[in-house]
Design an enzyme around this catalytic site. Structure first.
Site, mmCIF file in Angstrom:
data_model
loop_
_atom_site.group_PDB
_atom_site.id
_atom_site.type_symbol
_atom_site.label_atom_id
_atom_site.label_comp_id
_atom_site.label_asym_id
_atom_site.label_seq_id
_atom_site.Cartn_x
_atom_site.Cartn_y
_atom_site.Cartn_z
ATOM 1 N N SER A 7 5.105 6.558 -3.532
ATOM 2 C CA SER A 7 6.233 7.421 -3.153
ATOM 3 C C SER A 7 6.991 6.838 -1.962
ATOM 4 C CB SER A 7 5.747 8.851 -2.827
ATOM 5 O OG SER A 7 5.181 8.909 -1.552
ATOM 6 N N GLY A 8 8.088 7.484 -1.632
ATOM 7 C CA GLY A 8 8.835 7.181 -0.413
ATOM 8 C C GLY A 8 9.185 5.714 -0.225
ATOM 9 N N THR A 46 0.853 -1.193 0.000
ATOM 10 C CA THR A 46 0.000 0.000 0.000
ATOM 11 C C THR A 46 0.892 1.248 0.000
ATOM 12 O OG1 THR A 46 -0.182 0.244 2.421
ATOM 13 C CG2 THR A 46 -1.761 -1.237 1.349
ATOM 14 N N GLY A 47 0.397 2.317 -0.627
ATOM 15 C CA GLY A 47 1.165 3.564 -0.656
ATOM 16 C C GLY A 47 2.493 3.396 -1.370
ATOM 17 N N ALA A 48 2.465 2.703 -2.515
ATOM 18 C CA ALA A 48 3.718 2.448 -3.243
ATOM 19 C C ALA A 48 4.010 3.555 -4.256
ATOM 20 C CB ALA A 48 3.650 1.090 -3.938
ATOM 21 N N TYR A 81 -0.886 10.873 14.475
ATOM 22 C CA TYR A 81 -0.015 10.015 13.664
ATOM 23 C C TYR A 81 0.725 9.005 14.556
ATOM 24 C CZ TYR A 81 4.116 8.527 11.020
ATOM 25 O OH TYR A 81 5.119 7.768 10.443
HETATM 26 P P1 NDP Z 1 5.219 9.064 1.817
HETATM 27 O O1 NDP Z 1 4.301 10.215 2.065
HETATM 28 O O2 NDP Z 1 6.316 9.237 0.857
HETATM 29 O O3 NDP Z 1 4.367 7.804 1.395
HETATM 30 C C1 NDP Z 1 3.117 7.560 1.919
HETATM 31 C C2 NDP Z 1 2.297 6.802 0.915
HETATM 32 O O4 NDP Z 1 0.987 6.585 1.480
HETATM 33 C C3 NDP Z 1 2.081 7.574 -0.387
HETATM 34 O O5 NDP Z 1 2.187 6.664 -1.446
HETATM 35 C C4 NDP Z 1 0.672 8.075 -0.253
HETATM 36 O O6 NDP Z 1 -0.008 8.250 -1.479
HETATM 37 C C5 NDP Z 1 0.046 6.918 0.501
HETATM 38 N N1 NDP Z 1 -1.246 7.270 1.067
HETATM 39 C C6 NDP Z 1 -1.558 8.287 1.878
HETATM 40 N N2 NDP Z 1 -2.868 8.308 2.128
HETATM 41 C C7 NDP Z 1 -3.403 7.256 1.464
HETATM 42 C C8 NDP Z 1 -4.716 6.765 1.308
HETATM 43 N N3 NDP Z 1 -5.767 7.361 1.855
HETATM 44 N N4 NDP Z 1 -4.898 5.663 0.556
HETATM 45 C C9 NDP Z 1 -3.864 5.062 -0.048
HETATM 46 N N5 NDP Z 1 -2.604 5.501 0.041
HETATM 47 C C10 NDP Z 1 -2.385 6.598 0.786
HETATM 48 O O7 NDP Z 1 5.777 8.661 3.265
HETATM 49 P P2 NDP Z 1 6.813 7.533 3.738
HETATM 50 O O8 NDP Z 1 7.279 6.758 2.582
HETATM 51 O O9 NDP Z 1 7.779 8.183 4.622
HETATM 52 O O10 NDP Z 1 5.882 6.635 4.645
HETATM 53 C C11 NDP Z 1 5.682 5.267 4.411
HETATM 54 C C12 NDP Z 1 5.553 4.544 5.737
HETATM 55 O O11 NDP Z 1 6.772 4.650 6.463
HETATM 56 C C13 NDP Z 1 4.470 5.093 6.654
HETATM 57 O O12 NDP Z 1 3.797 4.012 7.250
HETATM 58 C C14 NDP Z 1 5.254 5.855 7.713
HETATM 59 O O13 NDP Z 1 4.563 5.885 8.919
HETATM 60 C C15 NDP Z 1 6.487 4.991 7.803
HETATM 61 N N6 NDP Z 1 7.655 5.600 8.387
HETATM 62 C C16 NDP Z 1 8.255 6.671 7.780
HETATM 63 C C17 NDP Z 1 9.378 7.223 8.357
HETATM 64 C C18 NDP Z 1 10.072 8.380 7.755
HETATM 65 O O14 NDP Z 1 11.038 8.833 8.352
HETATM 66 N N7 NDP Z 1 9.650 8.889 6.599
HETATM 67 C C19 NDP Z 1 9.958 6.684 9.594
HETATM 68 C C20 NDP Z 1 9.238 5.568 10.130
HETATM 69 C C21 NDP Z 1 8.148 5.040 9.527
HETATM 70 P P3 NDP Z 1 0.197 9.568 -2.406
HETATM 71 O O15 NDP Z 1 1.487 9.349 -3.110
HETATM 72 O O16 NDP Z 1 -0.988 9.510 -3.299
HETATM 73 O O17 NDP Z 1 0.219 10.735 -1.484
HETATM 74 MG MG1 PMR Z 2 12.769 13.119 15.536
HETATM 75 C C1 PMR Z 2 17.880 9.542 17.778
HETATM 76 C C2 PMR Z 2 17.119 10.528 17.644
HETATM 77 C C3 PMR Z 2 15.966 10.701 16.745
HETATM 78 C C4 PMR Z 2 15.445 9.906 15.755
HETATM 79 C C5 PMR Z 2 15.948 8.581 15.279
HETATM 80 C C6 PMR Z 2 14.298 10.554 15.221
HETATM 81 C C7 PMR Z 2 13.479 10.036 14.231
HETATM 82 N N1 PMR Z 2 14.159 11.763 15.868
HETATM 83 C C8 PMR Z 2 15.172 11.871 16.818
HETATM 84 C C9 PMR Z 2 15.405 12.896 17.690
HETATM 85 C C10 PMR Z 2 14.725 14.110 17.682
HETATM 86 N N2 PMR Z 2 13.675 14.421 16.879
HETATM 87 C C11 PMR Z 2 15.042 15.231 18.521
HETATM 88 C C12 PMR Z 2 16.164 15.263 19.526
HETATM 89 C C13 PMR Z 2 14.163 16.215 18.189
HETATM 90 C C14 PMR Z 2 14.093 17.599 18.779
HETATM 91 C C15 PMR Z 2 14.879 18.547 17.994
HETATM 92 C C16 PMR Z 2 13.306 15.705 17.161
HETATM 93 C C17 PMR Z 2 12.289 16.425 16.564
HETATM 94 C C18 PMR Z 2 11.432 15.869 15.612
HETATM 95 C C19 PMR Z 2 10.286 16.498 15.015
HETATM 96 C C20 PMR Z 2 9.801 17.875 15.244
HETATM 97 N N3 PMR Z 2 11.532 14.574 15.101
HETATM 98 C C21 PMR Z 2 10.509 14.398 14.268
HETATM 99 C C22 PMR Z 2 9.741 15.532 14.195
HETATM 100 C C23 PMR Z 2 8.665 15.263 13.286
HETATM 101 O O1 PMR Z 2 7.757 16.013 12.939
HETATM 102 C C24 PMR Z 2 8.758 13.830 12.857
HETATM 103 C C25 PMR Z 2 7.614 13.104 13.484
HETATM 104 O O2 PMR Z 2 7.540 12.968 14.682
HETATM 105 O O3 PMR Z 2 6.707 12.596 12.689
HETATM 106 C C26 PMR Z 2 5.668 11.887 13.381
HETATM 107 C C27 PMR Z 2 10.062 13.350 13.453
HETATM 108 C C28 PMR Z 2 10.761 12.168 13.362
HETATM 109 N N4 PMR Z 2 11.897 11.908 14.099
HETATM 110 C C29 PMR Z 2 12.363 10.674 13.755
HETATM 111 C C30 PMR Z 2 11.494 10.127 12.768
HETATM 112 C C31 PMR Z 2 11.657 8.769 12.135
HETATM 113 C C32 PMR Z 2 10.526 11.031 12.514
HETATM 114 C C33 PMR Z 2 9.484 10.826 11.449
HETATM 115 C C34 PMR Z 2 8.299 10.255 12.030
HETATM 116 C C35 PMR Z 2 7.852 8.873 11.829
HETATM 117 O O4 PMR Z 2 7.628 8.444 10.722
HETATM 118 O O5 PMR Z 2 7.645 8.217 12.824
#
Ligand code: NDP
Ligand code: PMR
Length: 400
Positions: A97-98, A93-95, A275
């Site tokens: 992007s990303g 799912t969500g393939a 989220y």
């Molecule tokens: P992206 O925004 O790049 O990808 C998200 C995908 O989900 C897109 O393909 C988007 O579609 C799709 N999507 C959103 N809403 C819907 C919907 N209603 N129906 C079907 N598809 C939908 O984000 P990421 O690649 O970063 O996220 C992928 C996964 O990785 C998520 O589960 C996220 O929680 C997880 N993750 C991401 C991290 C990160 O640092 N980025 C860290 C940890 C986990 P569209 O392209 O149409 O917008």
């Molecule tokens: Mg975070 C080891 C430290 C670490 C890691 C691995 C992440 C991952 N983050 C870390 C630390 C911090 N972050 C610290 C110290 C801060 C304060 C400056 C910080 C802040 C921050 C924000 C404001 N981080 C974020 C945000 C987001 O808006 C992102 C989020 O929470 O999305 C839900 C995010 C994230 N940090 C990460 C990861 C993986 C995210 C993306 C969220 C997710 O997909 O879970």
């Protein structure tokens, strides 16, 4: 927001000891385990014939482009006694992007997988697949909008009509609304983040469980992508607002923002918290699946934190300054950064690596990019909460 949270870090709050073992602190940029270690049998790409047909669009529903006939997963060719394995069939799912796109690419490149890209925007997905260089014979795009339970059901019908087996399901799609002041809602009126990331995937995976059960593939898997930020036993999980499901009164009330709160714990709307809560639900759901179905079905249920993929579309609604600073912050300060390609390889590993068959596991990667079973926070491993979420979610999506 980042600066606000940074001051919290320097004030030195305590991070429990599990945080030390979390890969995200020291993720390196290497991908250690080779995909070529795939199932120890030879593959025959001709075992599953796939002919792409022109796109057919019926209203909002894009039907399966490929009709396929299921053939046995493992064939023994006459005479030589050599085993061949058909292509695996994986729904991601969500393939578009990303992480989802990178995973589709990594799997398709092996030649051992046909990827069904389950996406809400068909054209975006088609362009993404093309620009990622995924060969036509290795993917099919099917419409799925997880923010509509009707669309989820329609997807399942369309998938079944395509005649493809289902060997692995990857619940990857997600939305993140960190700057939203007011909640928005899915077609059925659930707050959008939990409605999409958890409830849409809950219905999808419950319905497709039957299809997974029918697969004769050697290793059947259901993977639900989790995250470090839903785990309060880590530094990242302690950045406010923290995930907290509370007593789940908001979820039980339907998250509709009218006669119930739009937040699971019954509190005021906060998009970032919604989220993180949804990720806790994802990780709890995976474990509940494991408890209920692993023994009976042999399916591997798994979750993972792929690393911080700071460049993806997930942050599209964040303020521009955040989008500018977040990647270098993760690269040079937390060292938690991973590229989309590398994260895709990690998820592809959870899909197909023969050494990752253990069920009920939340995978992470250490500084040498080796996978390890990570510890979930107390809340994200609370079996009681997992059961309650399962039961409430069943009612909300119309399964009970
Ligand atoms: P992206 O925004 O790049 O990808 C998200 C995908 O989900 C897109 O393909 C988007 O579609 C799709 N999507 C959103 N809403 C819907 C919907 N209603 N129906 C079907 N598809 C939908 O984000 P990421 O690649 O970063 O996220 C992928 C996964 O990785 C998520 O589960 C996220 O929680 C997880 N993750 C991401 C991290 C990160 O640092 N980025 C860290 C940890 C986990 P569209 O392209 O149409 O917008
Ligand atoms: Mg975070 C080891 C430290 C670490 C890691 C691995 C992440 C991952 N983050 C870390 C630390 C911090 N972050 C610290 C110290 C801060 C304060 C400056 C910080 C802040 C921050 C924000 C404001 N981080 C974020 C945000 C987001 O808006 C992102 C989020 O929470 O999305 C839900 C995010 C994230 N940090 C990460 C990861 C993986 C995210 C993306 C969220 C997710 O997909 O879970």
């Amino acid at each position: 927001m980042a600066l606000q949270a940074a001051s919290l870090v320097s004030s030195g709050f305590v991070v429990p000891k599990e945080a030390k073992s979390n890969a995200s602190f020291k993720d390196s940029s290497l991908f250690g385990v080779s995909l070529s270690d795939h199932l120890k049998a030879d593959f025959s790409s001709s075992a599953l014939s796939s002919q792409r047909e022109p796109n057919q669009r019926v209203g909002a529903v894009v039907r399966a482009q490929t009709m396929a006939t299921a053939s046995p997963a493992v064939n023994r060719s006459a005479g030589e006694g050599k085993k061949t394995l058909r292509k695996g069939s994986v729904v991601v799912t969500g393939a578009s992007s990303g992480l989802g796109l990178a995973t589709a690419k990594a799997l398709a490149e092996t030649g051992k997988w046909h990827v069904i890209m389950a996406c809400r925007d068909f054209l975006k997905a088609e362009r993404a697949a093309k620009s990622a260089g995924i060969s036509k014979e290795n993917y099919t795009i099917m419409h799925l909008d997880l923010a509509s339970l009707e669309s989820v059901r329609q997807f399942v019908d369309n998938f079944r009509q395509s005649g493809r087996p289902l060997d692995v399901l990857v619940c990857n799609a997600a939305v993140y609304q960190p700057t939203a002041k007011e909640p928005t809602f899915t077609a059925e009126g659930f707050e959008l983040s939990v409605g999409t990331n958890h409830l849409g995937h809950f219905l999808l995976s419950r319905l497709l469980l039957d299809d997974l059960k029918k697969s004769d593939y050697p290793s059947k898997r259901l993977i639900i992508v989790g995250s470090i930020t839903g785990n309060t036993n880590t530094l990242a999980g302690n950045v406010p607002p923290k995930a907290n499901l509370g007593d789940m009164r908001g979820l039980a009330g339907g998250l509709n923002g009218l006669n119930s709160s739009s937040m699971i714990d019954g509190g005021d709307f906060d998009g970032a918290k919604a989220y993180k809560d949804s990720k806790v639900c994802n990780m709890l759901t995976m474990q509940e699946f494991d408890r209920r179905f692993h023994e009976e079905t042999g399916i591997t249920f798994a979750s993972l934190y792929p690393g911080c993929i700071a460049t993806t579309g997930l942050f599209r609604e964040h303020i521009p300054l955040f989008r500018l600073l977040f990647p270098p912050f993760q690269k040079y300060i937390t060292k938690g950064f991973v590229s989309e390609d590398e994260a895709g390889k990690r998820l592809a590993q959870v899909v197909s690596d023969p050494s990752l068959t253990k069920s009920g596991v939340y995978w992470s990667w250490n500084k040498d990019s080796a996978s390890f079973e990570n510890q979930l926070s107390q809340e994200a491993s609370d079996a009681d909460k997992a059961r309650k979420i399962w039961e409430i979610s069943e009612k909300l999506v119309g399964l009970a």
